[in-house]
Design an enzyme around this catalytic site. Structure first.
Site, mmCIF file in Angstrom:
data_model
loop_
_atom_site.group_PDB
_atom_site.id
_atom_site.type_symbol
_atom_site.label_atom_id
_atom_site.label_comp_id
_atom_site.label_asym_id
_atom_site.label_seq_id
_atom_site.Cartn_x
_atom_site.Cartn_y
_atom_site.Cartn_z
ATOM 1 N N TRP A 100 7.960 -6.563 1.046
ATOM 2 C CA TRP A 100 7.985 -5.186 0.532
ATOM 3 C C TRP A 100 7.236 -4.252 1.456
ATOM 4 C CZ3 TRP A 100 11.920 -4.938 -2.192
ATOM 5 C CH2 TRP A 100 12.236 -5.888 -3.160
ATOM 6 N N ASP A 167 1.501 0.800 -2.874
ATOM 7 C CA ASP A 167 2.593 0.285 -3.700
ATOM 8 C C ASP A 167 1.967 -0.677 -4.708
ATOM 9 O OD1 ASP A 167 4.730 -1.035 -4.847
ATOM 10 O OD2 ASP A 167 5.644 -1.678 -2.957
ATOM 11 N N LYS A 191 7.887 -4.270 -13.634
ATOM 12 C CA LYS A 191 7.025 -5.449 -13.582
ATOM 13 C C LYS A 191 5.844 -5.417 -14.529
ATOM 14 C CE LYS A 191 8.944 -6.405 -9.243
ATOM 15 N NZ LYS A 191 9.172 -5.658 -8.015
HETATM 16 C C1 LIG Z 1 9.719 -5.404 -6.842
HETATM 17 C C2 LIG Z 1 8.930 -4.710 -5.829
HETATM 18 C C3 LIG Z 1 9.461 -3.666 -5.048
HETATM 19 C C4 LIG Z 1 10.911 -3.237 -5.148
HETATM 20 O O1 LIG Z 1 11.072 -2.457 -6.269
HETATM 21 P P1 LIG Z 1 12.470 -1.732 -6.592
HETATM 22 O O2 LIG Z 1 12.074 -0.946 -7.805
HETATM 23 O O3 LIG Z 1 13.466 -2.804 -6.848
HETATM 24 O O4 LIG Z 1 12.838 -0.879 -5.450
HETATM 25 C C5 LIG Z 1 8.624 -3.043 -4.153
HETATM 26 N N1 LIG Z 1 7.345 -3.399 -4.016
HETATM 27 C C6 LIG Z 1 6.794 -4.397 -4.740
HETATM 28 C C7 LIG Z 1 5.364 -4.744 -4.557
HETATM 29 C C8 LIG Z 1 7.578 -5.070 -5.666
HETATM 30 O O5 LIG Z 1 7.029 -6.064 -6.398
#
Ligand SMILES: *Cc1c(COP(=O)(O)O)cnc(C)c1O
Length: 355
Positions: A100, A167, A191
C-alpha cells in the site's frame, strides 16, 4: 458460529448489522428506507452531523481540522494527496513499508518527484525501518501506520518538521492517537470504521489549497470541506453504518477501552503462535501489528490441512495474502475474544493431531 478473521471488508459488531438492516426497511420510523431518502433531507443531515461529531469526539480532533467523508477508497487518496499537497515541480517523501505504501508513492510519482526515505522491501516488509533521514524540502512525509498485508504496525509516530500524512486504513479507531501529530489522516472505511464505499479524511485546514494547483473540484479537498462533504451525493449508507459503528464504539467506552482489548487479543494470539511448534510469526517482534496477525508454518505442506481444520471450526478468512503466504488473522475492533480463543483452540488441536 462463524468467526470472521477477514482483512477487509471485515467484521462489524452484530448490533450494528442488526440496526443497519432495520434501517433498510424503515429508517427512524419515517416509513422510508435509508436507501431512498434524499442526502439533503433533514434526516440524513442529522446522520452526517452525528457521524462527524463522533469522529471528532472519539479521536479528539482539534477545531482547526476538517473531517471529510469521501469516496474512492484509500487508493483515491494516494492520488488526491499529492494533487492537493505537492506543488507543481515539487517533491514528497514516502516511507516504503509494503504494497500500500509503495502504491501511494507510485501515484505521487505521476505528479512530481518522490523520495523514498527508507524501505523494508529487502526483507519482504517484515519490519518497520527506523532512523532514516527526511529531506527538508519535501512537501510532506507519507507513511502507512499499519501494513495490513505484512502484519507490521508503526507505534512511534515519525518525527519530522514536514507536514505528516498517514494512511490509517487498517488501524484507525483501534488505538489512541494524537491527531495534532498529523496534518492529514486518511482511511478507507472497510477495516475498522464501516462498510466499503466511504473514505475518511481528517485534514488540517491550513493545508487546504496548499499545492497551488488548479484541480477538478471533485479532487479538491477545499471544495469538499466547503460543501461539508456534500459536494455531490455522498455514500449515504456507508456513512450511516459507520455512524452506527462509532456509536457502538462510544458506548463501549471509546478508543482507549478498545485499545486495551486489542492489546489483550493480539497478545493471546501471538503467545500461541510463539508457543506452538507448528507456527511462526513473520513480523519483527517489536513491529507486530495488533490488527493483522501474520504467521506461517515451517512445514508449508501442512498448511492446507490447517485451513481445512479452521474451516470446520468456522474460522473464516485466515488464509494469508499471496505475497506473504501462510496465515493472516485480522483481529479488528469487532472481533471478540471468543473468536480469538476459537482460533487458538484450533491451533492447539492441530498440534495435538500432528504429534
Ligand atoms: C486496504 C488498504 C488500502 C486500500 O484501500 P481501498 O479502500 O481498497 O483503496 C490502502 N491502505 C491500507 C493500509 C489498506 O489496508
Amino acid at each position: 458460529m462463524k468467526h470472521n478473521f477477514g482483512a477487509g471488508p471485515c467484521i462489524l459488531p452484530k448490533e450494528v448489522f442488526q440496526e443497519a438492516s432495520e434501517a433498510v426497511i424503515d429508517f427512524n420510523n419515517t416509513g422510508l428506507s435509508i436507501l431512498e431518502i434524499s442526502h439533503r433531507s433533514k434526516e440524513f443531515e442529522e446522520v452526517v452531523t452525528e457521524a462527524e461529531a463522533l469522529v471528532r469526539e472519539l479521536l479528539n480532533v482539534p477545531e482547526d481540522y476538517s473531517v471529510l467523508f469521501l469516496q474512492g477508497g484509500a487508493s483515491q487518496q494516494f492520488a488526491m494527496i499529492p494533487m492537493n499537497l505537492m506543488p507543481e515541480g515539487g517533491k514528497a517523501a514516502y516511507l516504503d513499508t509494503g504494497v500500500w505504501a509503495s502504491k501511494a508513492a507510485k501515484e505521487a510519482a505521476v505528479l512530481g518527484q518522490v523520495d523514498i526515505v527508507a524501505s523494508s522491501k529487502d526483507k519482504n516488509y517484515t519490519y518497520i525501518p527506523k532512523n532514516y533521514r527526511v529531506p527538508e524540502d519535501a512537501a510532506y512525509l507519507h507513511y502507512t501506520s499499519n501494513n495490513t498485508i505484512y502484519g507490521t504496525e508503526v507505534f512511534d509516530t515519525p518525527k519530522t518538521n514536514l507536514p505528516l500524512v498517514v494512511d490509517m486504513s487498517s488501524d484507525i479507531f483501534s488505538r489512541v492517537i494524537n491527531v495534532s501529530d498529523y496534518d492529514l489522516i486518511y482511511a478507507g472505511a472497510q477495516k475498522n470504521l464501516g462498510p466499503a464505499g466511504l473514505t475518511l479524511v481528517i485534514i488540517k485546514n491550513s493545508l487546504l489549497g496548499k499545492s497551488g494547483r488548479v484541480l477538478p473540484s471533485i479532487f479538491d479537498f477545499g471544495q469538499h470541506a466547503k460543501a461539508g462533504s456534500m459536494y455531490n451525493t455522498p455514500p449515504v449508507y456507508s456513512i450511516f453504518v459507520s455512524m452506527l459503528n462509532l456509536r457502538w464504539l462510544k458506548a463501549k467506552g471509546g478508543v482507549g477501552v478498545i485499545e486495551q482489548e486489542n492489546i489483550i487479543k493480539a497478545r493471546a494470539l501471538y503467545d500461541e503462535i510463539d508457543r506452538n511448534s507448528f507456527f511462526r510469526g513473520t513480523a519483527e517482534l517489536e513491529d507486530r501489528s495488533r490488527m493483522n496477525v501474520t504467521f506461517v508454518m515451517d512445514t508449508p505442506e501442512k498448511e492446507a490441512e490447517f485451513l481445512q481444520l479452521a474451516k470446520e471450526r468456522g474460522l473464516i478468512g485466515i488464509k494469508g495474502h499471496r505475497s506473504v503466504g501462510g496465515f493472516r488473522a485480522s483481529v479488528y475492533n469487532a472481533l471478540t475474544m471468543i473468536s480469538i480463543n476459537a482460533l487458538i483452540d484450533a491451533m492447539k488441536e492441530f498440534e495435538e493431531n500432528n504429534k
